[in-house]
Design an enzyme around this catalytic site. Structure first.
Site, PDB file in Angstrom:
ATOM      1  N   ARG A  38       0.819  -1.127   0.002  1.00  0.00           N
ATOM      2  CA  ARG A  38      -0.219   0.019  -0.027  1.00  0.00           C
ATOM      3  C   ARG A  38       0.894   1.187  -0.033  1.00  0.00           C
ATOM      4  O   ARG A  38       0.435   2.224  -0.604  1.00  0.00           O
ATOM      5  CB  ARG A  38      -0.951  -0.067   1.243  1.00  0.00           C
ATOM      6  N   ASN A  46      -7.319   8.911   7.068  1.00  0.00           N
ATOM      7  CA  ASN A  46      -6.391   8.358   5.894  1.00  0.00           C
ATOM      8  C   ASN A  46      -5.059   8.380   6.292  1.00  0.00           C
ATOM      9  O   ASN A  46      -4.455   9.194   6.992  1.00  0.00           O
ATOM     10  CB  ASN A  46      -6.792   9.215   4.664  1.00  0.00           C
ATOM     11  N   ILE A  47      -4.516   7.256   5.881  1.00  0.00           N
ATOM     12  CA  ILE A  47      -2.874   7.199   6.160  1.00  0.00           C
ATOM     13  C   ILE A  47      -2.145   7.646   4.776  1.00  0.00           C
ATOM     14  O   ILE A  47      -1.015   7.888   4.750  1.00  0.00           O
ATOM     15  CB  ILE A  47      -2.489   6.030   6.719  1.00  0.00           C
ATOM     16  N   HIS A  55      -5.054   8.430  12.274  1.00  0.00           N
ATOM     17  CA  HIS A  55      -4.980   7.104  12.431  1.00  0.00           C
ATOM     18  C   HIS A  55      -3.561   6.736  11.833  1.00  0.00           C
ATOM     19  O   HIS A  55      -3.084   5.627  11.467  1.00  0.00           O
ATOM     20  CB  HIS A  55      -5.867   6.157  11.274  1.00  0.00           C
ATOM     21  N   CYS A  79       9.736   3.007  15.149  1.00  0.00           N
ATOM     22  CA  CYS A  79      10.503   2.181  15.882  1.00  0.00           C
ATOM     23  C   CYS A  79      10.161   1.795  17.270  1.00  0.00           C
ATOM     24  O   CYS A  79       9.949   2.730  18.261  1.00  0.00           O
ATOM     25  CB  CYS A  79      12.039   2.911  16.203  1.00  0.00           C
TER      26      CYS A  79
HETATM   27  N1  APR Z   1     -16.734  10.393  -3.074  1.00  0.00           N
HETATM   28  C1  APR Z   1     -17.641  10.371  -1.894  1.00  0.00           C
HETATM   29  N2  APR Z   1     -17.585   9.269  -0.936  1.00  0.00           N
HETATM   30  C2  APR Z   1     -17.084   8.343  -1.412  1.00  0.00           C
HETATM   31  C3  APR Z   1     -16.726   7.971  -2.713  1.00  0.00           C
HETATM   32  C4  APR Z   1     -16.404   9.219  -3.676  1.00  0.00           C
HETATM   33  N3  APR Z   1     -15.659   9.100  -4.746  1.00  0.00           N
HETATM   34  N4  APR Z   1     -16.193   6.628  -2.856  1.00  0.00           N
HETATM   35  C5  APR Z   1     -16.557   5.866  -1.697  1.00  0.00           C
HETATM   36  N5  APR Z   1     -17.169   7.017  -0.919  1.00  0.00           N
HETATM   37  C6  APR Z   1     -17.705   6.665   0.504  1.00  0.00           C
HETATM   38  C7  APR Z   1     -18.425   5.473   0.730  1.00  0.00           C
HETATM   39  O1  APR Z   1     -19.666   5.373   0.503  1.00  0.00           O
HETATM   40  C8  APR Z   1     -18.156   5.270   2.241  1.00  0.00           C
HETATM   41  O2  APR Z   1     -19.441   5.657   3.037  1.00  0.00           O
HETATM   42  O3  APR Z   1     -16.469   6.638   1.564  1.00  0.00           O
HETATM   43  C9  APR Z   1     -17.002   5.814   2.413  1.00  0.00           C
HETATM   44  C10 APR Z   1     -15.523   4.920   2.891  1.00  0.00           C
HETATM   45  O4  APR Z   1     -15.867   4.156   3.765  1.00  0.00           O
HETATM   46  P1  APR Z   1     -14.898   3.081   4.407  1.00  0.00           P
HETATM   47  O5  APR Z   1     -14.418   2.226   3.277  1.00  0.00           O
HETATM   48  O6  APR Z   1     -15.490   2.612   5.580  1.00  0.00           O
HETATM   49  O7  APR Z   1     -13.449   4.192   4.804  1.00  0.00           O
HETATM   50  P2  APR Z   1     -13.367   4.961   6.188  1.00  0.00           P
HETATM   51  O8  APR Z   1     -14.799   5.371   6.500  1.00  0.00           O
HETATM   52  O9  APR Z   1     -12.391   5.948   5.977  1.00  0.00           O
HETATM   53  O10 APR Z   1     -12.969   3.953   7.412  1.00  0.00           O
HETATM   54  C11 APR Z   1     -12.705   4.352   8.492  1.00  0.00           C
HETATM   55  O11 APR Z   1     -11.974   2.199   9.303  1.00  0.00           O
HETATM   56  O12 APR Z   1     -10.760   0.318   8.425  1.00  0.00           O
HETATM   57  C12 APR Z   1     -10.622   1.626   9.178  1.00  0.00           C
HETATM   58  O13 APR Z   1      -8.693   2.674   9.969  1.00  0.00           O
HETATM   59  C13 APR Z   1      -9.563   2.421   8.929  1.00  0.00           C
HETATM   60  O14 APR Z   1      -9.348   4.789   8.357  1.00  0.00           O
HETATM   61  C14 APR Z   1     -10.165   3.804   8.467  1.00  0.00           C
HETATM   62  C15 APR Z   1     -11.419   3.505   9.139  1.00  0.00           C
END
Ligand code: APR
Length: 234
Positions: A59, A92-93, A109, A117
């Site tokens: 990643r 986001n990372i 995160h 380390c």
């Molecule tokens: N524009 C706007 N929203 C979007 C788009 C886009 N192009 N594509 C996807 N999404 C939305 C999806 O509908 C969903 O609700 O973004 C969201 C992504 O959700 P997740 O995949 O769960 O990601 P996130 O909410 O950042 O996860 C939170 O969970 O796994 C852990 O540490 C990890 O930081 C992460 C945390």
């Protein structure tokens, strides 16, 4: 919207989706291909460090090939031009917010492009693989570097600062996050408790959608620039 001085913006994987970075829970997302327990927990790392290091090496390499999108650029513009307080709290990372120019930013995160380390507790900028157990830049010891990423069960970073900013916010905006993971998923309720207006910009209603005063559905590269124009009176 009434008099708005202080803004807190929470971003999630949806903000980076249109840059070509997989989200976690969308169809085909990262958690469909890997078990969280295996690659995003301290227990998984202890059980099989090579699996975890390879997962993050892949990643880390992938995100360095990606570019910020219009949503990252619009948020960086708002950060630069907004006269009041503003804080972007990202789950986001990746480093796309920084590469778009955002300054007032917290990675709750952790960061892909840092290594931590566990020997000397130093965090160092890092873009190379970790699988071959390179030496820590600070203490020189091999084999103690791990991704500087907050895994499930670990404490997110800089939570005091984040809650202080939320308690001062007049507007809380959640962008591109599913509202599936705490403590980030609870920020909207903190914001409401401190009297802030709340807005969700997301492809679909998040799990916390009902807590928001207003919600707009669509792609971040469309919704975010439009919202930033509104805020800057464009
Ligand atoms: N524009 C706007 N929203 C979007 C788009 C886009 N192009 N594509 C996807 N999404 C939305 C999806 O509908 C969903 O609700 O973004 C969201 C992504 O959700 P997740 O995949 O769960 O990601 P996130 O909410 O950042 O996860 C939170 O969970 O796994 C852990 O540490 C990890 O930081 C992460 C945390």
């Amino acid at each position: 919207m009434g008099e708005i001085q202080n803004i807190v913006i929470l971003t999630g994987a949806g903000v980076s989706a249109e840059s070509g970075i997989d989200t976690f829970r969308d169809a085909g997302g990262l958690w469909e291909q890997h078990r969280v327990e295996d690659v995003a927990t301290p227990e998984g790392f202890a059980r099989d460090p090579d699996l975890v290091l390879r997962f993050y090496d892949m990643r880390r390499a992938a995100i360095q090939a990606k570019q910020p999108n219009a949503a990252h650029h619009a948020l960086a513009r708002l950060d630069a031009e907004w006269p009041g307080e503003l804080l972007i709290v990202t789950q986001n990372i990746d480093d796309l917010h920084e590469r778009a120019g955002a300054k007032r930013l917290i990675h709750m995160h952790g960061e892909h492009l840092n290594a931590w380390c566990t020997g000397c507790d130093t965090r160092s900028p890092w873009t190379a693989p970790l699988i071959d157990r390179p030496a820590c830049p600070a203490c020189g010891v091999h084999g103690h570097l791990r991704p500087d990423v907050v895994w499930f069960g670990e404490m997110p970073y800089r939570m005091e600062e984040i809650y202080r900013a939320i308690n001062r916010a007049d507007l809380f905006v959640s962008i591109g996050t599913s509202g599936a993971v705490y403590p980030a998923a609870g920020f909207v309720r903190e914001a409401r408790a401190s009297g802030a207006r709340t807005l969700e910009l997301n492809m679909e209603p998040s799990q916390g959608n009902h807590w928001f005063d207003e919600a707009r559905q669509g792609a971040a590269t469309w919704l975010v620039p439009e919202w930033v124009e509104e805020m800057l009176g464009g």
